[in-house]
Design a protein around this motif. Structure first.
Motif, PDB file in Angstrom:
ATOM      1  N   THR A 113       0.745  -1.243   0.108  1.00  0.00           N
ATOM      2  CA  THR A 113       0.104  -0.178  -0.096  1.00  0.00           C
ATOM      3  C   THR A 113       0.928   1.203   0.175  1.00  0.00           C
ATOM      4  OG1 THR A 113      -0.111   0.022   2.398  1.00  0.00           O
ATOM      5  CG2 THR A 113      -1.624  -1.268   1.251  1.00  0.00           C
ATOM      6  N   ASP A 114       0.219   2.442  -0.344  1.00  0.00           N
ATOM      7  CA  ASP A 114       1.246   3.635  -0.047  1.00  0.00           C
ATOM      8  C   ASP A 114       1.712   3.911   1.175  1.00  0.00           C
ATOM      9  OD1 ASP A 114       0.471   4.438  -2.602  1.00  0.00           O
ATOM     10  OD2 ASP A 114      -1.427   5.717  -2.092  1.00  0.00           O
ATOM     11  N   GLU A 115       1.401   3.118   2.431  1.00  0.00           N
ATOM     12  CA  GLU A 115       1.799   3.255   3.831  1.00  0.00           C
ATOM     13  C   GLU A 115       2.744   2.334   3.717  1.00  0.00           C
ATOM     14  OE1 GLU A 115      -1.891   2.925   3.240  1.00  0.00           O
ATOM     15  OE2 GLU A 115      -1.962   5.060   3.073  1.00  0.00           O
ATOM     16  N   GLY A 116       3.053   1.337   2.684  1.00  0.00           N
ATOM     17  CA  GLY A 116       4.048   0.435   2.912  1.00  0.00           C
ATOM     18  C   GLY A 116       3.755  -0.915   3.469  1.00  0.00           C
ATOM     19  N   GLU A 117       2.499  -1.074   3.684  1.00  0.00           N
ATOM     20  CA  GLU A 117       2.028  -2.381   4.243  1.00  0.00           C
ATOM     21  C   GLU A 117       1.775  -3.544   3.083  1.00  0.00           C
ATOM     22  OE1 GLU A 117      -1.314  -3.858   7.432  1.00  0.00           O
ATOM     23  OE2 GLU A 117      -2.017  -2.262   6.308  1.00  0.00           O
ATOM     24  N   SER A 118       2.032  -4.665   3.484  1.00  0.00           N
ATOM     25  CA  SER A 118       1.945  -5.773   2.526  1.00  0.00           C
ATOM     26  C   SER A 118       0.481  -6.033   2.688  1.00  0.00           C
ATOM     27  CB  SER A 118       2.835  -6.950   2.615  1.00  0.00           C
ATOM     28  OG  SER A 118       4.091  -6.590   2.339  1.00  0.00           O
ATOM     29  N   VAL A 119      -0.135  -6.245   1.586  1.00  0.00           N
ATOM     30  CA  VAL A 119      -1.612  -6.866   1.703  1.00  0.00           C
ATOM     31  C   VAL A 119      -1.831  -7.996   0.604  1.00  0.00           C
ATOM     32  CG1 VAL A 119      -2.624  -4.679   2.609  1.00  0.00           C
ATOM     33  CG2 VAL A 119      -2.542  -5.076   0.135  1.00  0.00           C
ATOM     34  N   TYR A 120      -2.538  -8.812   0.797  1.00  0.00           N
ATOM     35  CA  TYR A 120      -2.924  -9.988   0.100  1.00  0.00           C
ATOM     36  C   TYR A 120      -4.189 -10.521  -0.286  1.00  0.00           C
ATOM     37  CZ  TYR A 120       1.488 -10.928   2.848  1.00  0.00           C
ATOM     38  OH  TYR A 120       2.834 -10.516   3.593  1.00  0.00           O
ATOM     39  N   ARG A 121      -4.311 -11.242  -1.531  1.00  0.00           N
ATOM     40  CA  ARG A 121      -5.637 -11.534  -2.121  1.00  0.00           C
ATOM     41  C   ARG A 121      -5.397 -12.715  -2.808  1.00  0.00           C
ATOM     42  NH1 ARG A 121      -8.489  -8.068  -6.970  1.00  0.00           N
ATOM     43  NH2 ARG A 121      -6.870  -9.059  -8.379  1.00  0.00           N
ATOM     44  N   ALA A 122      -6.361 -13.648  -2.875  1.00  0.00           N
ATOM     45  CA  ALA A 122      -6.268 -14.932  -3.730  1.00  0.00           C
ATOM     46  C   ALA A 122      -6.174 -14.380  -5.183  1.00  0.00           C
ATOM     47  CB  ALA A 122      -7.432 -15.734  -3.533  1.00  0.00           C
ATOM     48  N   CYS A 123      -5.335 -15.059  -5.835  1.00  0.00           N
ATOM     49  CA  CYS A 123      -5.105 -14.788  -7.285  1.00  0.00           C
ATOM     50  C   CYS A 123      -6.451 -14.924  -8.007  1.00  0.00           C
ATOM     51  CB  CYS A 123      -4.008 -15.741  -7.771  1.00  0.00           C
ATOM     52  SG  CYS A 123      -2.407 -15.085  -7.378  1.00  0.00           S
ATOM     53  N   GLN A 124      -6.839 -14.020  -8.966  1.00  0.00           N
ATOM     54  CA  GLN A 124      -8.026 -14.307  -9.940  1.00  0.00           C
ATOM     55  C   GLN A 124      -7.424 -14.862 -11.050  1.00  0.00           C
ATOM     56  OE1 GLN A 124     -11.263 -13.323  -8.689  1.00  0.00           O
ATOM     57  NE2 GLN A 124      -9.824 -12.945  -6.750  1.00  0.00           N
ATOM     58  N   HIS A 129       0.383 -11.104 -14.164  1.00  0.00           N
ATOM     59  CA  HIS A 129      -0.177  -9.733 -14.145  1.00  0.00           C
ATOM     60  C   HIS A 129      -0.004  -8.803 -13.394  1.00  0.00           C
ATOM     61  CE1 HIS A 129      -2.499 -12.292 -11.107  1.00  0.00           C
ATOM     62  NE2 HIS A 129      -2.688 -11.185 -10.269  1.00  0.00           N
ATOM     63  N   HIS A 130      -0.800  -7.582 -13.539  1.00  0.00           N
ATOM     64  CA  HIS A 130      -0.564  -6.392 -12.708  1.00  0.00           C
ATOM     65  C   HIS A 130      -1.769  -5.934 -12.118  1.00  0.00           C
ATOM     66  CE1 HIS A 130       3.437  -6.338 -14.364  1.00  0.00           C
ATOM     67  NE2 HIS A 130       2.892  -6.659 -15.653  1.00  0.00           N
ATOM     68  N   HIS A 131      -1.798  -4.919 -11.403  1.00  0.00           N
ATOM     69  CA  HIS A 131      -2.931  -4.440 -10.458  1.00  0.00           C
ATOM     70  C   HIS A 131      -3.025  -2.924 -10.697  1.00  0.00           C
ATOM     71  CE1 HIS A 131      -1.728  -8.196  -8.216  1.00  0.00           C
ATOM     72  NE2 HIS A 131      -2.967  -8.337  -8.526  1.00  0.00           N
ATOM     73  N   LEU A 132      -4.154  -2.457 -10.897  1.00  0.00           N
ATOM     74  CA  LEU A 132      -4.847  -1.107 -10.918  1.00  0.00           C
ATOM     75  C   LEU A 132      -5.454  -1.133  -9.718  1.00  0.00           C
ATOM     76  CD1 LEU A 132      -4.875   1.557 -12.497  1.00  0.00           C
ATOM     77  CD2 LEU A 132      -6.845   0.613 -13.770  1.00  0.00           C
ATOM     78  N   VAL A 133      -5.209  -0.211  -8.914  1.00  0.00           N
ATOM     79  CA  VAL A 133      -5.785  -0.081  -7.357  1.00  0.00           C
ATOM     80  C   VAL A 133      -6.243   1.276  -7.073  1.00  0.00           C
ATOM     81  CG1 VAL A 133      -5.403  -0.854  -4.837  1.00  0.00           C
ATOM     82  CG2 VAL A 133      -3.957  -1.931  -6.679  1.00  0.00           C
ATOM     83  N   VAL A 170      -8.210  -4.073  -9.961  1.00  0.00           N
ATOM     84  CA  VAL A 170      -8.505  -4.800 -11.252  1.00  0.00           C
ATOM     85  C   VAL A 170      -7.018  -5.294 -11.736  1.00  0.00           C
ATOM     86  CG1 VAL A 170      -9.274  -4.272 -13.651  1.00  0.00           C
ATOM     87  CG2 VAL A 170     -10.060  -2.999 -11.830  1.00  0.00           C
ATOM     88  N   GLU A 171      -7.177  -6.604 -11.877  1.00  0.00           N
ATOM     89  CA  GLU A 171      -6.153  -7.502 -12.833  1.00  0.00           C
ATOM     90  C   GLU A 171      -5.687  -6.967 -14.044  1.00  0.00           C
ATOM     91  OE1 GLU A 171      -6.233 -11.793 -11.758  1.00  0.00           O
ATOM     92  OE2 GLU A 171      -5.982 -11.461  -9.923  1.00  0.00           O
ATOM     93  N   VAL A 172      -4.611  -6.625 -14.357  1.00  0.00           N
ATOM     94  CA  VAL A 172      -4.562  -6.096 -15.864  1.00  0.00           C
ATOM     95  C   VAL A 172      -3.256  -6.715 -16.578  1.00  0.00           C
ATOM     96  CG1 VAL A 172      -5.856  -3.792 -15.645  1.00  0.00           C
ATOM     97  CG2 VAL A 172      -3.147  -3.928 -15.071  1.00  0.00           C
ATOM     98  N   ALA A 173      -3.384  -6.894 -17.847  1.00  0.00           N
ATOM     99  CA  ALA A 173      -1.985  -7.494 -18.351  1.00  0.00           C
ATOM    100  C   ALA A 173      -1.310  -6.214 -18.826  1.00  0.00           C
ATOM    101  CB  ALA A 173      -2.520  -8.263 -19.592  1.00  0.00           C
ATOM    102  N   GLY A 174       0.053  -6.552 -18.951  1.00  0.00           N
ATOM    103  CA  GLY A 174       0.836  -5.381 -19.241  1.00  0.00           C
ATOM    104  C   GLY A 174       2.044  -5.768 -20.337  1.00  0.00           C
ATOM    105  N   PRO A 175       1.575  -6.355 -21.501  1.00  0.00           N
ATOM    106  CA  PRO A 175       2.416  -6.870 -22.651  1.00  0.00           C
ATOM    107  C   PRO A 175       3.562  -5.677 -22.788  1.00  0.00           C
ATOM    108  CG  PRO A 175       0.510  -6.248 -23.724  1.00  0.00           C
ATOM    109  CD  PRO A 175       0.096  -6.272 -22.229  1.00  0.00           C
ATOM    110  N   ASP A 176       3.504  -4.293 -22.735  1.00  0.00           N
ATOM    111  CA  ASP A 176       4.457  -3.381 -22.934  1.00  0.00           C
ATOM    112  C   ASP A 176       5.132  -3.381 -21.907  1.00  0.00           C
ATOM    113  OD1 ASP A 176       3.287  -2.631 -25.333  1.00  0.00           O
ATOM    114  OD2 ASP A 176       2.072  -0.949 -24.674  1.00  0.00           O
TER     115      ASP A 176
END
Length: 131
Positions: A58-69, A74-78, A86-92
Motif C-alpha cells: 500500500t502507499d503506507e508500505g504495508e503488504s496486503v494479500y488476495r487470492a489470485c484471480q 498480471h499487474h494491478h490497478l488499485v 483490477v487485474e490487468v495484462a501489461g505486454p508493453d
C-alpha cells in the motif's frame, strides 16, 4: 498445503479485496481459530511463493494479500480510496522489463507493477461532493 495455509487461503478466497496479515489473523481468531500471527505470516509467504496469492504494498508500505484471480502473470490497478483492484495484462511492461534488463546484462528478469489511482465511482463521488 498445511491446514493453516489452507485456512488462510480460504479467508482470502472469500474476500473481495486485499487483506493485511493482521486482518486475516483477526478474522480467524474471531471465528475461533487458535492460529498465531506468525503462522499467518508464514502461510501468506508460502502462498505468495507458490503464486496462489497476489501481494502488493500500500502507499503506507504495508503488504496486503488476495487470492489470485488469474493463473497468468498480471499487474494491478488499485483505487487509493476504496481499494477496488483490477487485474490487468501489461505486454508493453513485459517487453520493457526484458529490454532494460538485457541492456544492462541481466537475464531471468522479473518485475512487479502496481498502478494506483482513483476509480470511476470514487472520482464521481468526489466530484459530486465538491459540486
Amino acid at each position: 498445503m498445511t491446514k493453516s495455509r489452507d485456512a488462510v487461503h480460504e479467508i482470502l478466497r472469500q474476500s473481495t479485496g486485499f487483506r493485511s496479515a493482521q486482518d486475516v489473523f483477526a478474522e480467524m481468531r474471531a471465528d475461533g481459530s487458535k492460529i498465531g500471527l506468525t503462522t499467518v505470516y508464514r502461510a501468506l509467504q508460502s502462498l505468495s511463493d507458490a503464486g496462489r496469492v497476489d501481494v502488493l504494498r500500500t502507499d503506507e508500505g504495508e503488504s496486503v494479500y488476495r487470492a489470485c484471480q488469474s493463473e497468468s502473470h498480471h499487474h494491478h490497478l488499485v483505487c487509493r480510496h476504496c481499494g477496488l483492484t483490477v487485474e490487468v495484462a501489461g505486454p508493453d511492461v513485459e517487453r520493457w522489463a526484458e529490454v532494460v534488463g538485457a541492456e544492462h546484462g541481466f537475464t531471468q528478469v522479473t518485475h512487479t507493477v502496481e498502478v494506483f489511482g482513483t476509480c470511476g465511482s470514487c472520482a464521481s463521488a468526489v466530484s459530486a461532493a465538491n459540486a
